[in-house]
Scaffold this motif. Sequence first.
Motif, PDB file in Angstrom:
ATOM      1  N   TRP A  95      -3.870  -4.161   5.627  1.00 17.94           N
ATOM      2  CA  TRP A  95      -4.252  -2.817   5.168  1.00 17.94           C
ATOM      3  C   TRP A  95      -4.659  -2.852   3.697  1.00 17.94           C
ATOM      4  O   TRP A  95      -5.728  -2.366   3.315  1.00 17.94           O
ATOM      5  CB  TRP A  95      -3.087  -1.857   5.368  1.00 17.94           C
ATOM      6  N   VAL A 113      -7.978   1.956   8.130  1.00 15.54           N
ATOM      7  CA  VAL A 113      -8.419   2.052   6.728  1.00 15.54           C
ATOM      8  C   VAL A 113      -9.840   2.589   6.621  1.00 15.54           C
ATOM      9  O   VAL A 113     -10.128   3.452   5.794  1.00 15.54           O
ATOM     10  CB  VAL A 113      -8.319   0.683   6.032  1.00 15.54           C
ATOM     11  N   THR A 166      -7.906  -4.831   2.916  1.00 10.95           N
ATOM     12  CA  THR A 166      -9.059  -4.110   3.459  1.00 10.95           C
ATOM     13  C   THR A 166      -9.382  -2.904   2.594  1.00 10.95           C
ATOM     14  O   THR A 166     -10.554  -2.636   2.273  1.00 10.95           O
ATOM     15  CB  THR A 166      -8.779  -3.663   4.900  1.00 10.95           C
ATOM     16  N   GLN A 167      -8.364  -2.173   2.198  1.00 11.44           N
ATOM     17  CA  GLN A 167      -8.562  -1.005   1.342  1.00 11.44           C
ATOM     18  C   GLN A 167      -9.187  -1.414   0.006  1.00 11.44           C
ATOM     19  O   GLN A 167     -10.110  -0.757  -0.494  1.00 11.44           O
ATOM     20  CB  GLN A 167      -7.216  -0.312   1.121  1.00 11.44           C
ATOM     21  N   GLU A 173     -12.932  -0.270  -1.182  1.00  8.00           N
ATOM     22  CA  GLU A 173     -13.160   0.474  -2.422  1.00  8.00           C
ATOM     23  C   GLU A 173     -14.198  -0.220  -3.294  1.00  8.00           C
ATOM     24  O   GLU A 173     -15.032   0.431  -3.926  1.00  8.00           O
ATOM     25  CB  GLU A 173     -11.840   0.651  -3.176  1.00  8.00           C
ATOM     26  N   GLN A 214      -7.327  -2.444   9.983  1.00  8.01           N
ATOM     27  CA  GLN A 214      -8.662  -2.259   9.422  1.00  8.01           C
ATOM     28  C   GLN A 214      -9.342  -1.030  10.000  1.00  8.01           C
ATOM     29  O   GLN A 214     -10.078  -0.328   9.304  1.00  8.01           O
ATOM     30  CB  GLN A 214      -9.492  -3.521   9.632  1.00  8.01           C
ATOM     31  N   PRO A 235       0.804  -1.232   0.000  1.00  9.38           N
ATOM     32  CA  PRO A 235       0.000   0.000   0.000  1.00  9.38           C
ATOM     33  C   PRO A 235       0.830   1.272   0.000  1.00  9.38           C
ATOM     34  O   PRO A 235       0.274   2.373  -0.122  1.00  9.38           O
ATOM     35  CB  PRO A 235      -0.820  -0.122   1.286  1.00  9.38           C
TER      36      PRO A 235
END
Length: 409
Positions: free
Chosen positions: A283, A122, A286-287, A291, A119, A70
């Motif tokens: 991260w 995020v 989860t991102q 999205e 999480q 990320p």
Amino acid sequence: MSTGHKLSLYVPEPAARPGEAPSFDGLFLPQAGETRRPAIDAAEPSMRNLPFGLVRVLDDSASAQGDWNPGLSPDLLRDGLKAMMLTRAFDERLFRAHRQGKTSFYMKSTGEEAIAVAQSMVLGKGDMCFPTYRVLGWLMARGYPLIDLVNQIFSNARDPLKGRQLPILYSARDFGFYSLSGNVGSRFGHAVGWAMASAYKGDDKIALAYIGEGTTAEGDFHEALTFASVYRAPTLLCVTNNQWAISTFSGIAGAEQTTFAAKAIAYGIPGIRVDGNDFLAVWAATQWAAERARANMGSTLIELFTYRAAGHSTSDDPTKYRPADEAQHWPLGDPVERLKAHLVTLGEWDDERHVALEAELDATVKAAVKEAEAIGTLGKSKPGVAEMFEGVFKEPDWRVIEQRREMGI
């Protein structure tokens, strides 16, 4: 027609029992950076290999690899490390408080801190987390006041929940943290319903829910996935596969047959398997799923592959059902140590600062516990009896009025 062959019932057994050498030889662990990262709008059928891989970013030398990296700033990484360390410091002191008879029950997050912290960082302020027991890091990452949390656990006169919940089943609505429940399977259904309501209202908020791998054997899990799939609920459905459901190993819930992420395939939603001890991997996954949810692409089932290093609770002795040193042999390591090593590799952290932060966080937790103890521990201090009548009905009906009168309130 009978063939004459006798049937035999297969009962799964863990790889090692107490007194035996720990073994994780059967685990398939792809290299960091090996698992591909699909586009946010990719169709589910094109991702059906993901449940059988493992999203990993940090390699064995603590360097970030692959498309899932990320690219977080050192400041964000340090914030994550601090929240994870605070979670561990809080767990250690509250565990001791339980042993001193100051509360009835406690459950540690040891080995799983990266999941809740990453999480929480995020997701947005208005999103809602439907937690299980080991999601303390969510609140630590959001700065929930430690004194309020200790007061909840002690269920004392200043308990924000007014004594209406079991001491360890805390909640903090303003911090996006729905109440814990001993009925763990309910988390998925509640999260899907909450997310459906958000979509129905045209809001922009999403939900995240946790269950353990053992709970996937319950009907609640399958009912929630049906609704999540049919209505494309903007939900992140997380299965924390920490290898043990109390004293029952993950094979009893079907881990020997397939991955838990693969259960998503039957419902037509993406399933993704993630190294739960890798802060960067948690991260990134989860991102990605968040999205998708915000783009009206529906739910994602995330299997967070980790290990419960401590006992299930203060009532549990894991040495009775697994090797005493099994946690030390977990091949994906300690999440705190891995993130620390990554920051050191980047030249953004060192042992001296780490030790100083540990001492600072321990002192902070100690002060909060001392302040809460002055108010009272479990059974030594209680919210006022009149509190039981408040917040029940918008307008008290005749029964509440009569009950208050009978109690002289």
